[in-house]
Write an enzyme that holds these catalytic residues in place. Structure first.
Site, PDB file in Angstrom:
ATOM      1  N   GLU A  93      31.909  -2.827  22.757  1.00 46.61           N
ATOM      2  CA  GLU A  93      33.102  -2.348  23.470  1.00 46.61           C
ATOM      3  C   GLU A  93      33.073  -2.606  24.985  1.00 46.61           C
ATOM      4  OE1 GLU A  93      33.526   1.769  22.436  1.00 46.61           O
ATOM      5  OE2 GLU A  93      33.666   1.351  20.285  1.00 46.61           O
ATOM      6  N   GLU A 104      33.570  -1.220  11.186  1.00 53.73           N
ATOM      7  CA  GLU A 104      33.792   0.230  11.240  1.00 53.73           C
ATOM      8  C   GLU A 104      35.165   0.572  10.662  1.00 53.73           C
ATOM      9  OE1 GLU A 104      32.947   1.818  15.175  1.00 53.73           O
ATOM     10  OE2 GLU A 104      31.505   0.209  15.570  1.00 53.73           O
TER      11      GLU A 104
END
Length: 382
Positions: free
Chosen positions: A149, A259
């Site tokens: 991220e 995810e």
């Protein structure tokens, strides 16, 4: 029906019930799940994992804060337990994650004089952390989310990176390059991924694509892109998801959905409003949920030649990080398979999907042969 015929029918029914997601998709890609210690202590959850998944990710127990809460103070208890579970049951383990702006000890960014760490201090700590963790689990972890991220959500930003202490100390994206360098040195055999949420949103997709493309051209050892897959029943569209897979496949050979969960509300990606009201599972929402999951897996099957694994984030709705009231997974709060589970599992492949599956099998065979040849060459040199 004769007794013999009845017995055969009952046996066939048991076998159908025992068939899991990993069996349904064995010719396409691996199917994984994120687990925590609570899951491993819950026999119903363990049964779900063993029946359905052939890849595991630790939800939090390999993150920097978990394994090294203070500099030089290592805590591998939970990480070891999850790794041992995978070893015992012959399940592949994904490593998540090595460098992240979140869930990392403040000590990583503090200098010896109490101020901000220097770039040299930061990189020395990063290398120690990456090397120690990767080498400890090199026998069981087949790939790592090396950097997590790092790209901004701001569609209008000219700088592709999100503000972070990593970026501030490094003065730019050098910390990403260093992380992948240290990871390759620590374990040359592991696949190395850049991982992010909202990776199918066009503006962020293009930022990720451009960053990875430029870094790979510069020799940064990025093997693949992890698309987190924290979706909702509205967004992103299946067209945007497929477009992102196609675009990323231009620059990497490995794409993983790392995810996966699908919320009923409009929250998406890393955002989570803990104060929101629970959702009502209406007939309309149920159909949207079914359509999004089944449509998503149809997209994946069409691109089985570049998809390695899709990983559900948590085992059941009861332990999902997005909340039980969002009904985000294929197993409900009572650990029972939803009707959607069977729609995802018991698909009928199209001709295009069958072709993609054959390519995926061929790709896996070629990679296995290459790995075997590389190992033989390595042993020969010894």
């Amino acid at each position: 029906m004769t007794v013999c015929a009845l017995a055969v029918a009952m046996c066939a029914n048991v076998q159908a019930q025992e068939k899991g997601l990993k069996d349904a998709y064995k010719d396409y890609f691996s199917v994984g799940v994120a687990v925590n210690m609570g899951n491993l202590r819950n026999q119903k959850h363990v049964d779900i994992v063993l029946n359905n998944y052939n890849s595991i990710t630790a939800e939090n127990d390999f993150k920097p804060q978990s394994v090294q809460p203070s500099e030089g103070q290592w805590n591998f208890r939970n990480a070891d337990a999850i790794a041992d579970f995978c070893r015992e049951h012959g399940i592949k383990l994904r490593g998540h994650c090595l460098a992240w702006h979140n869930q990392v000890g403040h000590w990583m960014f503090q200098g010896a004089n109490g101020g901000q760490a220097t770039k040299e201090e930061l990189y020395a700590r990063m290398k120690t952390h990456i090397t120690t963790v990767m080498q400890r689990y090199s026998d069981i972890i087949y790939c790592w989310d090396v950097v997590n991220e790092a790209v901004t959500d701001d569609a209008n930003a000219t700088d592709p990176l999100r503000p972070s202490q990593w970026k501030s100390i490094a003065g730019g994206d050098e910390f990403i390059r260093k992380a992948f360098q240290f990871a390759r040195e620590a374990d040359p055999n592991a696949l190395l991924f850049y991982n992010d949420y909202n990776a199918a949103v066009p503006a962020k997709r293009d930022k990720i694509y451009n960053m990875v493309k430029e870094m790979k051209a510069a020799g940064v050892p990025i093997d693949g892109i992890g698309m987190q897959g924290h979706f909702n029943v509205y967004d992103p569209s299946l067209e945007d998801i497929e477009a992102a897979i196609v675009k990323y496949s231009e620059i990497v050979d490995h794409i993983q959905f790392t995810e996966l969960d699908i919320r009923l509300n409009r929250e998406m990606g890393g955002g989570l409003n803990m104060n929101r009201q629970g959702e009502e599972l209406t007939e309309e929402k149920q159909k949207m949920f079914d359509d999004k999951y089944t449509g998503f897996f149809e997209v994946l099957r069409r691109h089985a030649d570049v998809i390695d694994v899709v990983t559900f984030w948590n085992v059941t709705d009861a332990d999902s990080w997005v909340g039980v009231s969002n009904y985000p997974l294929l197993f409900d709060k009572n650990s029972e398979a939803k009707s959607t589970y069977y729609k995802v599992r018991d698909f009928t492949p199209t001709k295009e999907e069958e072709k993609a599956a054959k390519l995926s099998v061929k790709k896996a065979a070629n990679e296995a042969a290459d790995a075997k040849a590389a190992l033989a060459q390595k042993n020969f040199k010894k």
